[in-house]
Design a protein around this motif. Structure first.
Motif, PDB file in Angstrom:
ATOM      1  N   THR A  93      39.420  36.162  43.794  1.00  0.00           N
ATOM      2  CA  THR A  93      39.262  36.488  42.378  1.00  0.00           C
ATOM      3  C   THR A  93      39.326  37.984  42.142  1.00  0.00           C
ATOM      4  OG1 THR A  93      36.867  36.416  42.596  1.00  0.00           O
ATOM      5  CG2 THR A  93      37.947  34.418  41.786  1.00  0.00           C
ATOM      6  N   LYS A 109      41.083  40.139  43.936  1.00  0.00           N
ATOM      7  CA  LYS A 109      42.491  40.483  44.093  1.00  0.00           C
ATOM      8  C   LYS A 109      43.262  40.079  42.843  1.00  0.00           C
ATOM      9  CE  LYS A 109      46.529  39.445  46.861  1.00  0.00           C
ATOM     10  NZ  LYS A 109      47.092  38.605  47.860  1.00  0.00           N
ATOM     11  N   SER A 110      42.953  38.929  42.284  1.00  0.00           N
ATOM     12  CA  SER A 110      43.650  38.457  41.084  1.00  0.00           C
ATOM     13  C   SER A 110      43.375  39.391  39.903  1.00  0.00           C
ATOM     14  CB  SER A 110      43.210  37.042  40.721  1.00  0.00           C
ATOM     15  OG  SER A 110      43.564  36.147  41.740  1.00  0.00           O
ATOM     16  N   LYS A 111      42.152  39.891  39.766  1.00  0.00           N
ATOM     17  CA  LYS A 111      41.811  40.805  38.670  1.00  0.00           C
ATOM     18  C   LYS A 111      42.510  42.143  38.833  1.00  0.00           C
ATOM     19  CE  LYS A 111      37.288  38.917  37.553  1.00  0.00           C
ATOM     20  NZ  LYS A 111      35.844  39.142  37.531  1.00  0.00           N
ATOM     21  N   LEU A 162      45.434  42.680  40.371  1.00  0.00           N
ATOM     22  CA  LEU A 162      46.868  42.536  40.214  1.00  0.00           C
ATOM     23  C   LEU A 162      47.249  42.182  38.775  1.00  0.00           C
ATOM     24  CD1 LEU A 162      47.885  40.693  43.481  1.00  0.00           C
ATOM     25  CD2 LEU A 162      48.152  43.108  42.927  1.00  0.00           C
ATOM     26  N   SER A 163      46.352  41.732  37.963  1.00  0.00           N
ATOM     27  CA  SER A 163      46.736  41.374  36.601  1.00  0.00           C
ATOM     28  C   SER A 163      46.481  42.451  35.601  1.00  0.00           C
ATOM     29  CB  SER A 163      46.008  40.104  36.145  1.00  0.00           C
ATOM     30  OG  SER A 163      44.636  40.242  36.232  1.00  0.00           O
TER      31      SER A 163
END
Length: 169
Positions: free
Chosen positions: A162, A164-166, A168-169
């Motif tokens: 999560t 990493k997702s935050k 990259l977005s």
């Protein structure tokens, strides 16, 4: 003459049988039970005791009854010291006091007769009763360490994913 020998033999036999009965027994007992059952399937119970009779009889054969099971009491070297041991499955054993009833040969015969005929064995009076206390056995933690390691690794992976997702977005 033959009858005199036979009568005297019977007399001495009856006297010796009467003298081998323990009167006013005094027991000093100690007990051991398994307290760590993390890798065991059975709980061991060991009761060691010394029997002192007021009439001075020593080394008489004794038998024990525990939960409807009969066991012999083993002599441990000296005339008046005995040991009784038995096992129970971990799942079937309970915490608390176990009553270990001890019988001499006469009482054991009456106990076996009561068991064979299906009578209540509480009607047979034991020579003496020993109480063995079992405080319970440790069976390990509620949650295994392998399960906790798997849960923590999934939690760390989820938090890392999560984060990493935050980023990259």
């Amino acid at each position: 003459m033959k009858y005199l020998i036979l009568v005297s033999f019977l007399f001495f036999y009856i006297v010796s049988v009467q003298c081998s009965t323990c009167t006013k027994p005094e027991v000093t007992a100690s007990a051991y039970t398994t307290q760590d059952a993390t890798v065991l399937t059975n709980i061991a119970f060991v009761a060691e005791f010394s029997l002192k009779c007021s009439n001075g009889v020593k080394g008489i054969p004794l038998y024990a009854e525990i939960n409807g099971k009969t066991l012999p009491a083993a002599k441990t070297g000296e005339d008046n010291k005995y040991q009784v041991s038995w096992i129970e499955e971990v799942k079937k054993s309970r915490t608390g006091d176990y009553s270990l009833n001890l019988y001499d040969e006469e009482g054991y015969g009456a106990l076996r007769k009561a068991l064979r005929s299906g009578e209540d064995i509480s009607s047979v009076k034991p020579l003496v009763t020993i109480v063995v206390n079992h405080p319970g056995a440790y069976q390990g933690p509620w949650v295994n360490s392998e399960f906790m390691a798997a849960v923590l690794s999934i939690l760390v992976w989820y938090l890392a994913f999560t984060a990493k997702s935050k980023l990259l977005s």
